[in-house]
Design an enzyme around this catalytic site. Structure first.
Site, short mmCIF file in Angstrom:
data_model
loop_
_atom_site.label_atom_id
_atom_site.label_comp_id
_atom_site.label_asym_id
_atom_site.label_seq_id
_atom_site.Cartn_x
_atom_site.Cartn_y
_atom_site.Cartn_z
N LYS A 63 0.91 -1.11 0.00
CA LYS A 63 -0.10 -0.19 0.24
C LYS A 63 0.91 1.00 0.14
CE LYS A 63 -3.86 -2.34 2.04
NZ LYS A 63 -4.64 -3.10 3.34
N GLN B 17 -4.38 -1.59 9.67
CA GLN B 17 -4.76 -3.06 9.24
C GLN B 17 -5.18 -4.48 9.84
OE1 GLN B 17 -3.58 -3.59 6.65
NE2 GLN B 17 -4.33 -5.28 6.04
N ASP C 184 -11.13 2.97 4.37
CA ASP C 184 -11.50 1.23 3.97
C ASP C 184 -13.32 0.97 3.91
OD1 ASP C 184 -9.24 -0.41 3.71
OD2 ASP C 184 -8.99 -0.57 5.33
#
Ligand code: NDP
Length: 280
Positions: free
Chosen positions: A50, A94, A117
């Protein structure tokens, strides 16, 4: 590569090039804050990918690596600081988090405006109601891939195998919004193979290597393989690719299918968050 193979890597590159061009015109660069708790080797790889992709398009990142024993209060304090910082446009925690931290409780504290997200319940609700929202990256990427084959998915039978909050459920909602007739299946589903055999679009998001074999696949189905399974023979999807290729009309490979699209959508969401916060 067979022309049945849906090349997510190629589409992701073109989306990233477009974003890079748009970001190069901005006075200030978008920023993504990434929080990692503990040492999970797979998470390490995902976060590095990422960061690399952000760098490629001109998004700056600040990564916070916290120790395994980080308390809920410490993590919430950091999220609160990032929520109110003008220098941070997107926040990503994460997953998975260590077992002592409640994932939903943590994700629910991320500002919905920085929830790139798309896991905050407010964004989930808005997505279901077809209103402007941050859509979870993997499902959003899948819809983009499907649209490269067919602009209008109306009336198609879609079967989703898996009902997770991050893939199965949101892709089911997005497919309903696309006017598909959607069946969501899971580990308690009976006669799974025969249900899948009716699918014009089959989404496999299970986490079991090569679980979907030819008995599950309808002639000319479009198959989206979300699974990423590390096996002794390398990375495998949830679909037995060699079985599927003969029968399907299209299939996403693993790697090089859904994975790169997930990252491209994260970049897109971060860019959108920046624009929203800067009233552009
Ligand atoms: P989860 O473990 O959260 O969910 C798996 C789902 O599969 C559950 O709903 C489970 O059912 C269902 N399932 C498990 N076994 C069976 C079975 N035998 N028959 C039918 N259904 C079954 O996984 P995720 O959704 O997070 O991820 C799924 C896969 O996708 C993983 O391999 C993951 O690594 C990958 N992934 C890939 C991404 C990418 O960018 N390519 C992004 C995110 C995930 P139940 O609810 O009943 O337990």
């Amino acid at each position: 590569m067979s022309n049945k193979v849906l090349n997510g890597k190629e589409l992701a590159v073109s989306i990233k090039n477009e974003l890079k061009q748009k970001i190069s015109c901005l006075d200030k660069k978008p920023n993504l804050a990434v929080i990692m708790v503990g040492n999970n080797p797979a998470s390490d790889v995902y976060v590095k990918n990422k960061e690399k992709s952000c760098l490629e398009v001109g998004i700056s990142t600040s990564t916070y690596k916290l120790p395994e024993q980080t308390s809920k209060e410490e993590l919430l304090n950091l999220i609160e600081k990032l929520n109110t910082s003008n220098d941070v446009n997107g926040i990503l925690v994460q997953l998975p988090l260590p077992a002592h931290l409640n994932t939903d409780e943590i994700l629910n504290t991320i500002s919905p405006l920085k929830d790139v997200d798309g896991f905050h319940p407010l964004n989930t609700g808005l997505m279901i109601k077809k209103q402007k929202a941050f859509t979870p990256c993997t499902p959003k990427g899948i819809i983009k891939l499907l649209h490269t084959i067919k602009k209008d998915l109306t009336g198609l039978n879609a079967v989703v195998v898996g009902r997770s909050q991050i893939v199965g459920l949101p892709i089911a909602h997005l497919l309903i919004n696309e006017n598909c007739t959607v069946t969501v299946t899971h580990s308690k589903t009976k006669n799974l193979a025969s249900i899948c055999k009716n699918a014009d679009i089959l989404i496999a998001a299970i986490g079991r290597a090569e679980f979907i074999t030819k008995e599950f696949i309808k002639e000319n189905a479009i198959i989206i393989d979300v699974g990423i399974n590390r096996t002794k023979d390398g990375l495998k999807g949830d679909v037995k690719f060699s079985d599927a290729l003969d029968i399907c009309s299209y299939i996403t490979p693993v790697p090089g299918g859904v994975g790169p699209m997930t990252i491209a959508m994260l970049l897109e969401n971060t860019y959108d968050a920046f624009l929203n916060q800067n009233n552009s």
